[in-house]
Design an enzyme around this catalytic site. Structure first.
Site, PDB file in Angstrom:
ATOM      1  N   SER A  17       8.901   1.978   4.276  1.00  0.00           N
ATOM      2  CA  SER A  17       8.148   2.335   5.479  1.00  0.00           C
ATOM      3  C   SER A  17       7.902   1.106   6.355  1.00  0.00           C
ATOM      4  O   SER A  17       7.560   0.032   5.867  1.00  0.00           O
ATOM      5  CB  SER A  17       6.809   2.949   5.068  1.00  0.00           C
ATOM      6  OG  SER A  17       6.049   3.248   6.208  1.00  0.00           O
ATOM      7  N   LYS A  34       8.000   5.295   9.232  1.00  0.00           N
ATOM      8  CA  LYS A  34       6.903   4.408   9.654  1.00  0.00           C
ATOM      9  C   LYS A  34       5.530   5.054   9.418  1.00  0.00           C
ATOM     10  O   LYS A  34       5.389   6.268   9.553  1.00  0.00           O
ATOM     11  CB  LYS A  34       7.083   4.083  11.155  1.00  0.00           C
ATOM     12  CG  LYS A  34       5.966   3.247  11.772  1.00  0.00           C
ATOM     13  CD  LYS A  34       5.902   1.839  11.222  1.00  0.00           C
ATOM     14  CE  LYS A  34       4.612   1.128  11.624  1.00  0.00           C
ATOM     15  NZ  LYS A  34       4.382  -0.090  10.794  1.00  0.00           N
ATOM     16  N   GLY A  35       4.557   4.232   9.085  1.00  0.00           N
ATOM     17  CA  GLY A  35       3.212   4.712   8.788  1.00  0.00           C
ATOM     18  C   GLY A  35       2.619   5.596   9.885  1.00  0.00           C
ATOM     19  O   GLY A  35       2.725   5.287  11.063  1.00  0.00           O
ATOM     20  N   ASN A  42       4.076 -10.198   8.830  1.00  0.00           N
ATOM     21  CA  ASN A  42       3.900  -9.302   9.971  1.00  0.00           C
ATOM     22  C   ASN A  42       2.464  -8.839  10.031  1.00  0.00           C
ATOM     23  O   ASN A  42       1.753  -8.814   9.024  1.00  0.00           O
ATOM     24  CB  ASN A  42       4.867  -8.107   9.895  1.00  0.00           C
ATOM     25  CG  ASN A  42       4.274  -6.928   9.139  1.00  0.00           C
ATOM     26  OD1 ASN A  42       3.510  -6.133   9.686  1.00  0.00           O
ATOM     27  ND2 ASN A  42       4.604  -6.848   7.847  1.00  0.00           N
ATOM     28  N   CYS A  72      -2.204  -1.213   3.223  1.00  0.00           N
ATOM     29  CA  CYS A  72      -1.830  -1.917   4.449  1.00  0.00           C
ATOM     30  C   CYS A  72      -2.823  -3.038   4.715  1.00  0.00           C
ATOM     31  O   CYS A  72      -4.012  -2.793   4.897  1.00  0.00           O
ATOM     32  CB  CYS A  72      -1.795  -0.979   5.649  1.00  0.00           C
ATOM     33  SG  CYS A  72      -1.319  -1.877   7.148  1.00  0.00           S
ATOM     34  N   ILE A 128       5.827  -3.236  -4.328  1.00  0.00           N
ATOM     35  CA  ILE A 128       4.555  -3.607  -3.753  1.00  0.00           C
ATOM     36  C   ILE A 128       4.579  -3.533  -2.224  1.00  0.00           C
ATOM     37  O   ILE A 128       5.645  -3.613  -1.619  1.00  0.00           O
ATOM     38  CB  ILE A 128       4.157  -5.060  -4.178  1.00  0.00           C
ATOM     39  CG1 ILE A 128       5.195  -6.075  -3.726  1.00  0.00           C
ATOM     40  CG2 ILE A 128       3.891  -5.161  -5.635  1.00  0.00           C
ATOM     41  CD1 ILE A 128       4.827  -7.539  -3.988  1.00  0.00           C
ATOM     42  N   ASN A 129       3.389  -3.408  -1.663  1.00  0.00           N
ATOM     43  CA  ASN A 129       3.241  -3.605  -0.234  1.00  0.00           C
ATOM     44  C   ASN A 129       3.212  -5.122  -0.008  1.00  0.00           C
ATOM     45  O   ASN A 129       3.376  -5.895  -0.947  1.00  0.00           O
ATOM     46  CB  ASN A 129       1.956  -2.934   0.270  1.00  0.00           C
ATOM     47  CG  ASN A 129       2.065  -2.541   1.736  1.00  0.00           C
ATOM     48  OD1 ASN A 129       2.591  -3.301   2.551  1.00  0.00           O
ATOM     49  ND2 ASN A 129       1.578  -1.363   2.080  1.00  0.00           N
ATOM     50  N   GLY A 172      10.126  -5.036  -2.795  1.00  0.00           N
ATOM     51  CA  GLY A 172       9.731  -6.425  -2.605  1.00  0.00           C
ATOM     52  C   GLY A 172      10.907  -7.377  -2.581  1.00  0.00           C
ATOM     53  O   GLY A 172      11.380  -7.830  -3.617  1.00  0.00           O
ATOM     54  N   GLY A 200      13.351  -3.108   2.311  1.00  0.00           N
ATOM     55  CA  GLY A 200      12.477  -3.329   3.470  1.00  0.00           C
ATOM     56  C   GLY A 200      13.047  -4.319   4.464  1.00  0.00           C
ATOM     57  O   GLY A 200      13.985  -4.021   5.217  1.00  0.00           O
TER      58      GLY A 200
END
Ligand SMILES: Cc1cc2nc3c(=O)[nH]c(=O)nc-3n(C[C@H](O)[C@H](O)[C@H](O)COP(=O)(O)OP(=O)(O)OC[C@H]3O[C@@H](n4cnc5c(N)ncnc54)[C@H](O)[C@@H]3O)c2cc1C
Ligand SMILES: Cc1cc2nc3c(=O)[nH]c(=O)nc-3n(C[C@H](O)[C@H](O)[C@H](O)COP(=O)(O)O)c2cc1C
Ligand code: FES
Lengths: 303, 258
Positions: free
Chosen positions: A21, A45-46, A69, A130, A191-192, A243, A265
């Protein structure tokens, strides 16, 4: 030919390669580069309840082997997605997975409820990780009680597959994974981005308008691999590993650590065709190692 | 699928002054139509220091000979390494990206104001303007004569005016102080590309004179093809992607203009 099919909850994926995402838009721009139906799935996208303009520019800083970002979930809101974007992508023959965001539990639930009836959105990814929003977001994902509360509320509101995206900015990610598993998650993704910052020494100023942002790219891969491994040993639900995945070898490493599927990503920014190369590379690996199905490799790390 | 993603080979490199490079690359495939203002994302190398691609305007193109060229001003690692490339070296390119300059049907005479690396998009625009019989005045600005490049090329398409901060070429001062702005201003449109403070000053003059103005923005980009939302600029319709809705914007649409 090796079998690349994987199963997440009750969904079949034609291969374990999906896109993360926020790094693939809603697929529309990327369809100019390749046939999206080759992907295992697309995490779009979120989405939030209302239009969000996101954070001020500059929102990006390049860092060694990665980037920071602070986009801040810029999107036109869930209604716009349903009316204007979904009709353009619903013909796709791959999983479309919506990334759900909110500042409050009610907002998460509101977005989720509206997604229930979209036939081609086969799952949602609950983003409680986020780092780039002031309210909600990661604050839900860094304490067990709030992660449980939001997962539980969304679980009650959603009929299909529920994936919860975990934050690496915690002391014990395995504990978080167990908490959301207990609250009804069908899968976890991790992971985010990791919190970080960049400074311009000449001007003495931060590079990002928000001072801090989220780190992604190969720089975070070792951290992500360890977290996937820890979570794999702690839960029964399948994992999407994320990741710094740049190539098929990286993807295999994540699968060996316990990911049933992976998300690509930041690598999309450098090579829009990278996912196709990863799919082909996984197949080649299976062939070379004489393995019939990719599912056999999940968690097959020999320690 | 009209976009090219391919390794290109350096066939020519020329550096008129230290730190400034003109690079010509051979495409392995047919080059799709390039419109003035379009840019390419160049993968300089994939080392930890220059991890992402770098955006560069397309300077010129030859469809039959299948080459594409760029002007590169070395300011950091990525642009320096591009400048260090030699004949025969390979780099991966994605193009054409972004929107392009608009030419109004009734335009008869236009002004192009440029500074710094902002010269690059204007060769292709000049060619297009010439085809449409539009008269062009080019105004180039820089710190010194060393930074004033491509003048002989621009002079093929119209009148060339220069302005340097140290007075070593043309008038002395900032581009916006040029005597041209003091007299009658009979341009139908102003195009500008260069450092943001310069573009803002140019836009302000154009708006005051009631002349339309198109500016090409150079925001920092992560992807360059619309998927990351890192490159946005505020407009009257919210944040827009410089790489996708831009890089060319009507200045009245932008929020930065006064
Ligand atoms: C659409 C577009 C077209 C462009 N066309 C050209 C061109 O034709 N020729 C040319 O020479 N350059 C052009 N540029 C600028 C060029 O992309 C940058 O100079 C380059 O990316 C810098 O990379 P680097 O690794 O050398 O510098 P870095 O090491 O990335 O940066 C060096 C310093 O410059 C700053 N910086 C980097 N990029 C930018 C930027 N875009 N705006 C403001 N500050 C920045 C950084 O913050 C840093 O302080 C264009 C940019 C865009 C967005
Ligand atoms: C520009 C950018 C925007 C992102 N936006 C989102 C988002 O909207 N929702 C989300 O859950 N994750 C978002 N992420 C995080 C990615 O999905 C992914 O978890 C992270 O980048 C790590 O993977 P990578 O190293 O392969 O990029 C974003 C990442 C980047 C770089
Ligand atoms: S640079 Fe990624 S959207 Fe513009």
């Amino acid at each position: 030919m090796a079998n690349l099919n994987v199963k997440i909850h009750n969904l079949e994926f034609r291969n374990p390669v999906t896109v993360a995402s926020g790094t693939f838009g809603f697929g529309e721009e990327m369809s100019e580069f390749f046939d999206l139906n080759r992907l295992g799935g697309i995490f779009v996208k979120g989405l939030t309840v209302k239009n969000r303009e996101g954070n001020d520019y500059p929102r990006m800083a390049e860092t060694p082997s990665g980037m920071l970002n602070s986009v801040g979930l810029q999107n036109k809101g869930i209604d716009y997605f349903i009316e204007k974007i979904y009709p353009n992508i619903k013909h796709l023959d791959t999983h479309i997975i919506a990334n759900v965001n909110g500042g409050t539990i009610e907002e998460y639930v509101e977005v989720t409820e509206k997604l229930n009836d979209l036939e081609k959105v086969t799952a949602i990814e609950l983003n409680i990780s986020c780092p780039n929003v002031k309210q909600g977001g990661m604050s839900f994902g860094i304490s067990c009680p709030s992660a449980i509360a939001v997962t539980d509320a969304v679980r009650k509101a959603y009929k299909k597959t529920l994936i919860v995206k975990l934050s690496p900015n915690v002391t014990d990610i395995a504990e978080m994974a167990q908490a959301v598993e207990g609250a009804g998650a069908d899968s976890v993704s991790l992971i985010n981005t990791l919190l970080g910052m960049a400074i311009n020494a000449e001007t003495r100023k931060p590079v990002l308008s928000t001072v801090t942002g989220g780190l992604s790219g190969p720089a975070i891969k070792p951290v992500a691999l360890r977290m996937v491994w820890k979570v794999y040993k702690a839960v029964k639900i399948p994992i999407f590993g994320i990741g710094g995945i740049m190539n098929a070898t990286d993807a295999i490493e994540f699968i060996l650590a316990g990911s049933t599927a992976i998300q690509v990503g930041t690598a999309n920014f450098i090579d829009p065709l990278v996912s196709l190369k990863i799919i082909d590379g996984i197949e080649e690996y299976l062939h070379r190692h004489n393995i019939a199905t990719v599912a056999e490799l999940v968690g097959a790390l020999e320690v | 699928m009209t976009k090219v993603i391919a390794d290109h080979i350096v066939i020519n490199k020329f550096s008129p002054v230290e730190g400034h490079y003109f690079i010509k690359l051979q495409s392995p495939v047919e080059i799709p139509t390039i419109n003035p203002g379009n840019f390419a994302e160049i993968l300089v190398d994939s080392t930890p220091e220059v991890f992402l691609r770098r955006p560069f305007s397309i300077l010129d193109v030859h469809y039959k000979k299948k080459w594409i060229s760029f002007y590169v001003k070395a300011i950091g690692q990525g642009s320096k390494r591009l400048g260090d490339l030699n004949k025969g070296d390979k780099v991966n390119l994605i193009y054409p990206l972004g929107n392009s300059y608009g030419i109004p049907v009734n335009a008869k005479k236009v002004l192009i104001v440029m500074g710094g690396s902002g010269i690059a998009p204007f060769i292709l625009l000049a060619k297009e303007l010439m085809k449409k019989n539009v008269k062009v005045v080019f105004l180039l600005g820089g710190r010194s004569s060393k930074e004033i490049l491509l003048t002989s090329e621009f002079s093929k398409y119209g009148e060339v005016l220069m302005m340097t901060e140290d007075g070593s070429l043309g008038e002395k001062g900032l581009v916006t102080e040029h005597s041209l702005f003091k007299g009658t201003f009979d341009f139908d449109l102003v195009y500008t590309c260069g450092p943001e403070p310069m573009m803002k000053a140019v836009a302000e003059i154009a708006v005051k004179r009631g002349t339309a103005c198109q500016a090409s923005l150079e925001n920092m980009m992560a992807c360059g093809f619309g998927i990351c939302l890192c490159c946005v600029t505020p407009t009257h319709e919210g944040n827009k992607r410089v790489c996708y809705e831009g890089p060319v914007f009507d200045v009245n649409y932008l929020k930065w203009q006064t």
